[in-house]
Every structure is written in structure tokens, then in C-alpha cells.
Design a protein around this motif. Sequence first.
Motif, PDB file in Angstrom:
ATOM      1  N   SER A  77     -11.084  37.043  -0.457  1.00 50.00           N
ATOM      2  CA  SER A  77     -11.621  36.085   0.518  1.00 50.00           C
ATOM      3  C   SER A  77     -11.482  34.648   0.018  1.00 50.00           C
ATOM      4  O   SER A  77     -11.277  33.727   0.799  1.00 50.00           O
ATOM      5  N   LEU A  78     -11.593  34.479  -1.269  1.00 52.85           N
ATOM      6  CA  LEU A  78     -11.482  33.138  -1.838  1.00 52.85           C
ATOM      7  C   LEU A  78     -10.035  32.643  -1.762  1.00 52.85           C
ATOM      8  O   LEU A  78      -9.761  31.503  -1.409  1.00 52.85           O
ATOM      9  N   LEU A  79      -9.109  33.533  -2.100  1.00 55.86           N
ATOM     10  CA  LEU A  79      -7.689  33.164  -2.081  1.00 55.86           C
ATOM     11  C   LEU A  79      -7.273  32.740  -0.670  1.00 55.86           C
ATOM     12  O   LEU A  79      -6.401  31.899  -0.497  1.00 55.86           O
ATOM     13  N   GLN A  80      -7.918  33.328   0.335  1.00 54.64           N
ATOM     14  CA  GLN A  80      -7.486  33.094   1.715  1.00 54.64           C
ATOM     15  C   GLN A  80      -8.058  31.844   2.359  1.00 54.64           C
ATOM     16  O   GLN A  80      -7.785  31.573   3.522  1.00 54.64           O
ATOM     17  N   LYS A  81      -8.807  31.067   1.606  1.00 50.33           N
ATOM     18  CA  LYS A  81      -9.450  29.910   2.225  1.00 50.33           C
ATOM     19  C   LYS A  81      -8.490  28.806   2.639  1.00 50.33           C
ATOM     20  O   LYS A  81      -8.782  28.036   3.530  1.00 50.33           O
ATOM     21  N   GLU A  82      -7.368  28.707   1.960  1.00 53.66           N
ATOM     22  CA  GLU A  82      -6.406  27.669   2.349  1.00 53.66           C
ATOM     23  C   GLU A  82      -5.150  28.378   2.841  1.00 53.66           C
ATOM     24  O   GLU A  82      -4.504  29.101   2.091  1.00 53.66           O
ATOM     25  N   LYS A  83      -4.782  28.147   4.085  1.00 47.54           N
ATOM     26  CA  LYS A  83      -3.782  28.947   4.787  1.00 47.54           C
ATOM     27  C   LYS A  83      -2.392  28.899   4.135  1.00 47.54           C
ATOM     28  O   LYS A  83      -1.786  29.920   3.851  1.00 47.54           O
ATOM     29  N   ASP A  84      -1.880  27.682   3.917  1.00 43.43           N
ATOM     30  CA  ASP A  84      -0.533  27.552   3.373  1.00 43.43           C
ATOM     31  C   ASP A  84      -0.442  28.155   1.973  1.00 43.43           C
ATOM     32  O   ASP A  84       0.553  28.770   1.601  1.00 43.43           O
ATOM     33  N   HIS A  85      -1.526  27.938   1.220  1.00 46.72           N
ATOM     34  CA  HIS A  85      -1.570  28.410  -0.154  1.00 46.72           C
ATOM     35  C   HIS A  85      -1.444  29.929  -0.212  1.00 46.72           C
ATOM     36  O   HIS A  85      -0.620  30.471  -0.948  1.00 46.72           O
ATOM     37  N   VAL A  86      -2.250  30.625   0.577  1.00 44.19           N
ATOM     38  CA  VAL A  86      -2.224  32.081   0.534  1.00 44.19           C
ATOM     39  C   VAL A  86      -0.887  32.622   1.044  1.00 44.19           C
ATOM     40  O   VAL A  86      -0.337  33.573   0.501  1.00 44.19           O
ATOM     41  N   GLU A  87      -0.328  31.946   2.052  1.00 44.29           N
ATOM     42  CA  GLU A  87       0.970  32.404   2.569  1.00 44.29           C
ATOM     43  C   GLU A  87       2.055  32.265   1.502  1.00 44.29           C
ATOM     44  O   GLU A  87       2.953  33.079   1.409  1.00 44.29           O
ATOM     45  N   GLY A  88       1.946  31.205   0.703  1.00 45.12           N
ATOM     46  CA  GLY A  88       2.935  30.987  -0.336  1.00 45.12           C
ATOM     47  C   GLY A  88       2.835  31.992  -1.473  1.00 45.12           C
ATOM     48  O   GLY A  88       3.836  32.413  -2.034  1.00 45.12           O
ATOM     49  N   ALA A 210       0.490  21.931  -0.938  1.00 43.99           N
ATOM     50  CA  ALA A 210       0.537  20.550  -1.432  1.00 43.99           C
ATOM     51  C   ALA A 210       1.003  19.587  -0.347  1.00 43.99           C
ATOM     52  O   ALA A 210       1.738  19.957   0.559  1.00 43.99           O
ATOM     53  N   VAL A 211       0.570  18.327  -0.469  1.00 47.26           N
ATOM     54  CA  VAL A 211       1.071  17.268   0.404  1.00 47.26           C
ATOM     55  C   VAL A 211       2.400  16.769  -0.161  1.00 47.26           C
ATOM     56  O   VAL A 211       3.375  16.573   0.553  1.00 47.26           O
ATOM     57  N   GLU A 212       2.407  16.562  -1.488  1.00 47.14           N
ATOM     58  CA  GLU A 212       3.633  16.176  -2.181  1.00 47.14           C
ATOM     59  C   GLU A 212       3.746  16.980  -3.468  1.00 47.14           C
ATOM     60  O   GLU A 212       2.741  17.204  -4.145  1.00 47.14           O
ATOM     61  N   THR A 213       4.973  17.390  -3.792  1.00 44.35           N
ATOM     62  CA  THR A 213       5.216  17.998  -5.093  1.00 44.35           C
ATOM     63  C   THR A 213       6.255  17.155  -5.814  1.00 44.35           C
ATOM     64  O   THR A 213       7.308  16.844  -5.254  1.00 44.35           O
ATOM     65  N   TYR A 214       5.935  16.748  -7.024  1.00 46.47           N
ATOM     66  CA  TYR A 214       6.891  16.019  -7.856  1.00 46.47           C
ATOM     67  C   TYR A 214       7.371  16.969  -8.941  1.00 46.47           C
ATOM     68  O   TYR A 214       6.628  17.837  -9.403  1.00 46.47           O
ATOM     69  N   ASP A 236      -6.655  16.001   0.883  1.00 47.82           N
ATOM     70  CA  ASP A 236      -7.985  16.623   0.936  1.00 47.82           C
ATOM     71  C   ASP A 236      -7.939  17.965   1.651  1.00 47.82           C
ATOM     72  O   ASP A 236      -8.952  18.456   2.138  1.00 47.82           O
ATOM     73  N   GLY A 237      -6.748  18.549   1.718  1.00 53.57           N
ATOM     74  CA  GLY A 237      -6.582  19.832   2.416  1.00 53.57           C
ATOM     75  C   GLY A 237      -7.467  20.937   1.866  1.00 53.57           C
ATOM     76  O   GLY A 237      -8.186  21.621   2.601  1.00 53.57           O
ATOM     77  N   PHE A 238      -7.433  21.104   0.554  1.00 51.12           N
ATOM     78  CA  PHE A 238      -8.262  22.142  -0.058  1.00 51.12           C
ATOM     79  C   PHE A 238      -9.741  21.758  -0.012  1.00 51.12           C
ATOM     80  O   PHE A 238     -10.596  22.601   0.213  1.00 51.12           O
ATOM     81  N   THR A 239     -10.015  20.486  -0.267  1.00 47.57           N
ATOM     82  CA  THR A 239     -11.427  20.111  -0.354  1.00 47.57           C
ATOM     83  C   THR A 239     -12.102  20.270   1.006  1.00 47.57           C
ATOM     84  O   THR A 239     -13.270  20.654   1.082  1.00 47.57           O
ATOM     85  N   ARG A 240     -11.370  20.017   2.096  1.00 47.58           N
ATOM     86  CA  ARG A 240     -11.925  20.279   3.431  1.00 47.58           C
ATOM     87  C   ARG A 240     -12.096  21.777   3.650  1.00 47.58           C
ATOM     88  O   ARG A 240     -13.135  22.222   4.141  1.00 47.58           O
TER      89      ARG A 240
END
Length: 477
Positions: A77-88, A210-214, A236-240
Amino acid sequence: MENKLVREITSMDVDFSKWYTDIVKKADLADYSSVKGCMVIRPYGYAIWENMQKILDGEFKALGHENVYMPLFIPESLLQKEKDHVEGFAPEVAWVTMGGGEKLAERLCVRPTSEVLFCEHYKNIIQSYRDLPKLYNQWCSVVRWEKTTRPFLRTSEFLWQEGHTMHETEADAREETLRMLRVYENFYKNALAIPSVTGRKTEKEKFAGAVETYTIEPMMHNGVALQGGTSHYFGDGFTRAFGITFTDRSNKLAYPHQTSWGVSTRMIGAVIMAHGDDSGLVLPPAVAPIQVVVIPIAMHKEGVLEKASELCEQLKSFCRVKMDVSDNSPGWKFSEYEMKGVPLRLEIGPKDIAQNQCVLVRRDNREKTVVPLDNLRGEVERLLREIHDGLYQKAAKNLGEKTYTATTYEEFLDIAKNRPGFIKAMWCGDRACEEKIKEDTNGVKSRCIPFEEEHLADTCVCCGRKAEHMVYWGRQY
RNA sequence: CGGGGUGUGGCUCAGCUUGGUAGAGUGCUUGGUUCGGGACCAAGAGGCCGCGGGUUCAAGUCCCGCCACUCCGACCA
């Protein structure tokens, strides 16, 4: 380079992949284990990692970062809190479903990266702008269920550090993102003697969430890129998503801005492939577990061992040194320590002792220097510096020679097919062109949009529309 | 996940076609001689021939299945 002296190592021109795994094994860096995709990092390989850690950890701390440790497991449930992250990450995580013989109510994934764990914790400890920035780092291992693996370059479990920071403003977070990329870039340059191309990843290639990856993209000896380290700005994607808020200076609730950045044991692979040769590993002095190996010649002759030990003690005060008093012949020892990439060899025998001198031999070019013992420290320090510079220059030359420019698609395809290396070319900004290029070239991808772009043409090398950026392209490990 | 290759003392491999007592080199141990680019002599130790099934009087060898490693693709740090 003279003829190779180590018969067991496959020549890199014959088979680069085989050469690589030969070095990993023959230089005692790592061994295979019974766990699929996982390796045993042996003492010599681990010592290189420890040296890397020590330098980087010092840099992180000097910039105000603190080390912490997060859990190994992440509830689903924790991993799934941020959509793009879990999909990646979902496709490549390992799951724990049983504990103590019983099925778990909620399955746990073995961390592939720890953004969500840091977020969960930051939610508890950040209340005010006075709590920011939070600059945490952890040294740990993570697991990504890779389909094909190769020691150091891609293993199912690997060691790394992951920095996770929270900032009051976007500007602060963006600054941190670039600051840490520079730390990596300088580490590659000053410790690993590896030059690289740095810049921003395209939308297609950036980190999940991420918004930007360097990224820092060093080139290996054969022209193939290795993603050497990344630094991400998350906005602030994750923090929201996690409801992390703080009271700002005007007494309003705000979401902090986040970064993360990491480098891994893959750097050992980078060192092997950037500097190694047909005689084995070549280590940059800054991370070499042994910087000088002392080989006494005709050990049984009177005074040789005593003199060698004396020199050893002297060297110990300013560098990492080992003396080999085993029964093997000197020639055997020469080859052995060349295979292990020791930057400098010190030979001391009866003839030298009679003249109060010794012989220093460089690993990178086998150049011999006769050194008066009174001047040993100065010469060793000078040679170690020169070896570092020599390695960097050689790698920089390779990077320069294998970087091409393409202004037409025909040119681009021709280079991609016939010349391994980086290709500089203009790009319209459309993901479709990246996909087409990858398909047409059988694997060439955008490496990064460099910080200093050159204007090579007005139009995209692929589609001919107006160009937005100059991009480095190449194949990668 | 698709296609190929390889699994035999620690390592590199031969033996398999044509089934019949497990081999070599190297490394290891002991003793001795050596020592400026992988030295030499002597004596030793070390093998469920990847795993599981099958065929056979008999399997390292033939058949079936699986696993691991590896290379080339796809995917990814």
C-alpha cells in the motif's frame, strides 16, 4: 602496449564481454553465488567499494547530509501511493508473501529504492520551515528483479547510496539536485579518473515519478555508455501524495520540494571498463586498495627483506601499500599485481640496495623509473598523481574520439551502425523520434540533453521538424 | 522473456560421434633448488562427470525434463 602477459584473460578486442567477466574473476573482485542474479563481492572488490564510500560519504557530510537507515521492506500500500513511481518499479520488485510460516495480511516488497519510506518518515518529522532542509542519505542494498545480469553492471541486488532531501522551495531543491550531480561528476573525474557527459534526461528516460532527472554518462573503452549516477528533482509530487506539509514563513501550509540521488557498485564496473586492458584491471590510485606493491627481488639474499620492510613502513605513512613475500617468482608477482590493477610496483633487489635506489613501475604504461631512496616519497606521490592524470587523459581522448556529430538521418544511422560511441544530434523534443531512433538503430537511446548545447542544425535529425535540443545518443549497459 | 552456447578435481579443458575401471595441464600440500617478466625437481592429496528421471547386463557418453552460467536481442540503474 606490449604483448599481454596474462594468458587467461580474453583480449578485449576479441570479446569485450568475456574480457570483462574474466577480469572480474581473475582480479578476485567478485564470484557467483547460488542465488540467481546475485554475486559475492570478494574482499578486493569490496575494498574498492569501501574506498569509494569513504570519499563520497565525506563529501556528503561536508555538505550537511546525515546518514540514516530505512527498512528493507515496503508494504504494498505504501509503494502504491505515487502512481508513476509504482508503475515504473512494479515490474521489477521482489515480494515477500510469507512470514514465520504464515501468509502475510499485506505483502511486502523488498525495496527497489526508498523514496516512499523516506516520505512516510518525513511526514512525521517535518512541521515547520525551520525543519527544512532535511538532508538524509543511506548506504544500503536494493533489489530489482533483473532479467539478465552481469557482475557489478546489473545484478538483482546491488549496493548503493541514496540521498533523499526535502526543501522549503523549488529553487532550493533544484539547486540541491544539481549540486549532487556535480559531486558525482567530480568524483568520477577526481577519484575514478573517468570523464563523462552530463545533462538532463528526456521525458522518456527519466526516473519514475521525477520532474527532472539529471545524469552522468561516462563512456566505456568500447564506446558504450554506462549510466553512472543520477540526481532527481521531484517537485512536490510525492509530498502531496503523502500529505507532507509544513508551515511556511507566512504561516501557511505548504508542500516541501524533494530530491533524490544515487550511485552504486556499478561504478566498479565503470572503472573496469574505462581503464582496464588486456593484462587486467587498471585502478585509479584514489580507490585502489593497494596503491603500491613492494616486490623484493632475490629475497633470500642478505639485507633484501630488511630493506624492503623498511621501505614498506616508510610508504605506509602516506599511501596504501602491500609487500609480497610469498614464494612465487618475481615474474609471477609482476603479472599478478598487474592483473589486480595496482597502480605502482616497487622492485627492490641487491643491485638496487648497493646503489641506494629502487625501481618504480607504473601499471598504466609500464614505464620504469629508477628512484634514489632518499627521494622515495616525492617520487611515489608524483607518479600516483601522474597515473591518475594519465588515466583521465586517456579516457578523455577515447570519449573525444568516439563522439560523432550527425546532421542528417542517413549520417546518424551510418554512425550508429558502424561506429560505437556517442552521437551528437538535434532533436525536436518528441518522444516518437526517440522511439523511432531506437528501433531503426537497434538500441541507440538518448543519453542526455547536455547543459551546454551546441547548435548543430535547425531541424531534428530524425523527423526534420524544428529542433528543440541537442542530444547525446548512444548504446548503454 | 525469445534465440544460441556451455556445465567433468579449485581453474582451463579432453573424453561423448561408436556405452565397458575417471584423464591432462594448471593450481593445492610437503621437501629441496631458485628469484630483475608467470622458474625447476621429487613425492602426495583432491571427482554423486550440474540436478532429476528413463533406456541398458552396464551411462560422463544415448533419451526426456529441469537448473545454472554465458553470449546475442527485448526490458531496466
